[in-house]
Each structure stands twice: as C-alpha cells, then as structure tokens.
Enzyme design. Sequence first.
Site, mmCIF file in Angstrom:
data_model
loop_
_atom_site.group_PDB
_atom_site.id
_atom_site.type_symbol
_atom_site.label_atom_id
_atom_site.label_comp_id
_atom_site.label_asym_id
_atom_site.label_seq_id
_atom_site.Cartn_x
_atom_site.Cartn_y
_atom_site.Cartn_z
ATOM 1 N N ASP A 120 47.341 12.054 3.172
ATOM 2 C CA ASP A 120 47.518 13.188 2.257
ATOM 3 C C ASP A 120 48.493 12.822 1.163
ATOM 4 O O ASP A 120 49.318 11.934 1.328
ATOM 5 C CB ASP A 120 48.137 14.367 3.026
ATOM 6 N N LYS A 141 43.273 13.773 -2.692
ATOM 7 C CA LYS A 141 42.589 13.952 -3.974
ATOM 8 C C LYS A 141 41.467 12.931 -4.075
ATOM 9 O O LYS A 141 41.634 11.777 -3.706
ATOM 10 C CB LYS A 141 43.572 13.672 -5.108
ATOM 11 N N MET A 252 55.202 26.239 0.729
ATOM 12 C CA MET A 252 54.080 26.640 -0.140
ATOM 13 C C MET A 252 54.376 28.002 -0.783
ATOM 14 O O MET A 252 53.476 28.833 -0.930
ATOM 15 C CB MET A 252 52.769 26.731 0.666
HETATM 16 N N1 SAH Z 1 53.297 19.799 7.576
HETATM 17 C C1 SAH Z 1 54.221 19.847 6.463
HETATM 18 C C2 SAH Z 1 54.027 21.070 5.604
HETATM 19 C C3 SAH Z 1 52.673 21.175 4.959
HETATM 20 S S1 SAH Z 1 52.539 22.521 3.864
HETATM 21 C C4 SAH Z 1 55.662 19.728 6.975
HETATM 22 O O1 SAH Z 1 55.914 19.842 8.182
HETATM 23 O O2 SAH Z 1 56.538 19.475 6.151
HETATM 24 C C5 SAH Z 1 52.990 21.781 2.341
HETATM 25 C C6 SAH Z 1 54.313 22.324 1.870
HETATM 26 O O3 SAH Z 1 55.377 21.614 2.464
HETATM 27 C C7 SAH Z 1 54.561 22.183 0.378
HETATM 28 O O4 SAH Z 1 53.927 23.180 -0.378
HETATM 29 C C8 SAH Z 1 56.067 22.346 0.339
HETATM 30 O O5 SAH Z 1 56.432 23.683 0.513
HETATM 31 C C9 SAH Z 1 56.485 21.608 1.588
HETATM 32 N N2 SAH Z 1 56.861 20.191 1.297
HETATM 33 C C10 SAH Z 1 56.373 19.102 1.905
HETATM 34 N N3 SAH Z 1 56.990 17.976 1.453
HETATM 35 C C11 SAH Z 1 57.894 18.387 0.547
HETATM 36 C C12 SAH Z 1 58.847 17.710 -0.262
HETATM 37 N N4 SAH Z 1 58.986 16.384 -0.231
HETATM 38 N N5 SAH Z 1 59.632 18.448 -1.091
HETATM 39 C C13 SAH Z 1 59.506 19.787 -1.132
HETATM 40 N N6 SAH Z 1 58.614 20.470 -0.390
HETATM 41 C C14 SAH Z 1 57.829 19.791 0.442
#
Ligand code: SAH
Length: 341
Positions: A120, A141, A252
């Site tokens: 991803d 993508k 998100m």
């Molecule tokens: N499984 C992931 C979350 C997936 S949902 C986890 O445990 O982190 C995707 C969301 O994760 C994004 O929209 C954002 O809110 C957050 N996110 C993931 N990586 C990030 C990063 N490096 N910086 C800021 N937000 C992040």
Amino acid sequence: MQLSIDLTGREVLVTGTDTAARQAVRRYEAAGAVVRRLAGPHGTAPLPAKPFLVAAVDDGQPGWEPLLQQYRAAGVPVAAEPAAGAAGHVTLVGGGPGTTELLTVAAVKALRDADVVFYDRLAPCQDLPALTSAELVDVGKKPGHHKVGQSDIEKLMVDSALAGNNVVRLKGGDPYVFGRGGEEVAACVAAGLKVQVVSGVTSAISVPAAAGIPVTHRNVSHMFTVVSGHAPLTDKEHGHLAGLGGTIVVLMGIGTLHHLAAGLRRAGMRTDMPMAVVERGYRPGQRTTIADLGTITSAAAGCSNPAVLVIGEVVRVAEANRGHAEAAADLDRLAASLLGS
Ligand code: SAH
C-alpha cells in the site's frame, strides 16, 4: 555478522533444491552475481571449476557436507543461506507508519522470504528493493491513479499464493487497525491458504508520538479512543466520545474534521480543548498544527491526508515538553556563551 562484498560479475554457486534456493538465487542475481546452480549433492553436471563463493542453502538434504568441505579445502568461502519459506502461503504484514526504522524484526524477515509483495501507499515502500528480492506490486495506486479495489487485491493475493508464491501483503501501520486485515485473512482462509499476521506499529500511537504527544499521560489522560473519521460520526457517538474525558485519536479524519469539531462542541466539549493535526508522520514534510476545539477548523484548513488528529489535554504535554526542550537549549546556548567569553 553481515558482510557487504561487491559480487558484480562474480561466479556464485548456489546449492540446494530449487524450492529452497529460489530466494537465495534471486538475492545473488540482484547483487549482480553470475549464479550457477547445484540442486543435489550428487548432481551429475560438472561443477564450476572454482566459484568466487558457494552459497549453501540449508535445504535439509543429507550429503552436502563432503562437497562443501571440498570447496573450503580449495579456499572457496562457503556462506550458509536459510531455505526459502514454504511456498504458497500469505503473510499480512503491518509496515508501521512509513519509515523502515519502525518495521518489526518479523516484518523484515517476512519481506526477505517473500516471492511477491503487494504493498500500500502508506507502507514504507521506498526501501523495499533493499529489503527483499521479491516482485513488488503497488496496489495502492495503479497507473492512471485508480486504486485497486479491495476484492481485486484479495484475488491477486490468493491467486499468487495458489500459484505457489510466498506472498506478503504489506500494509501501513497495523493490519487490524482500519486496515481491512480481517477481510484479507478471511479471503485466504476461504481459498484454503495458510495465512499469518505480523502486527505493525500503528499510526494511531506512533504519529502523535512523532509530534511529541503521548496518547496517555499520568494524571492527564488514562484512556485513548481510536476513531475512524472515514464516515461522519452520529450525534450519539459525539456524545459518548465527549463524555469519556480521555484522549481521542482520529484516523482518516481530515475530510470530516469540521463535522467532528461541531459535533463535539454540541456534545458539550470545552472549546479550549487542545487539538493537534499531525500530517505525514515520519515522512518528509511532517507537520504539526496545534489549535483547540474552537479554532481547529480554520487552523487546519490547509491540512491534508495522511494525518492523525489528537483531541485532549495530552496535546499540552507535548507543548510543555517542547517548552522544556527549548528552555534547555536556551540554557545550553547561555552556558556556551558564558564559557566562550
Ligand atoms: N492500519 C493503519 C491505518 C490505516 S487508515 C495504522 O494502523 O496506522 C489510514 C490512515 O492512517 C490515514 O488516513 C491517516 O489518518 C493514518 N496514517 C497512516 N500513516 C500515517 C502517517 N505516516 N502520518 C499521518 N497519518 C498516517
């Protein structure tokens, strides 16, 4: 011990069955070596006269030792290589918030053993070629910028594993936190495949930490709730969240920030409740915007995904610590100037 030797154009004899040796072969080829193969200790093919190196894959077959001994005696170094993992299974790997530094040891191992990696956008993907010789498939993508749909991802993974590949599905953060990990496990199980899950460092905790915000802090907050902002919350949910009195972490949440702030205000949360938006944690351009419930909508107008929102008094802990750090730096500067004078 790990050695880095330039193998460009060097002849490397990789011993071991084709299945066990397939990943070692790819690694040596990727390193520029000219790979020769010997699948069994009693092979009839004439041996390469004197390779630069023998990579002996531990394939469990008896009878390799006398041959390896012969090479050692001739002054050829023999490197022990682990066998490739069992073919035809899937490992869901949590990749953490986007930096290779926060991959787990199990994640690094799973990547190394993979034949194919479906990754991803939010996973640490820039460094993948250094971590694995697997085929890398971006399912975040597609050319033309259309996201590969969830059912297509599941089909790709399952088909690849059924074809005999060791498949890694590399996801951002933790696979089970808003990552659809449960659905992907179910798809593998339904296809009769073996599937494993490697937990990852979730952005829900690590991205606030990148901005110095602890999600809990003694005497400040003894709970944190992680919420998806993908769909707007109901007023009942706003009421429950505001009533908890702990830290609220929203993933998100940029698209629904206005709705959330208005809902929490209606639910009675103080308008001076501190809030932070941390964008692109651990990535180039990381940025923190601090405001409060009353001002966040305008303060965060220019913020974009990926971002983590933090609502709660813990945001002040980060500010206080930053204050201390700045005060300490001031003291250092003062001491240096006094010493210098
Ligand atoms: N499984 C992931 C979350 C997936 S949902 C986890 O445990 O982190 C995707 C969301 O994760 C994004 O929209 C954002 O809110 C957050 N996110 C993931 N990586 C990030 C990063 N490096 N910086 C800021 N937000 C992040």
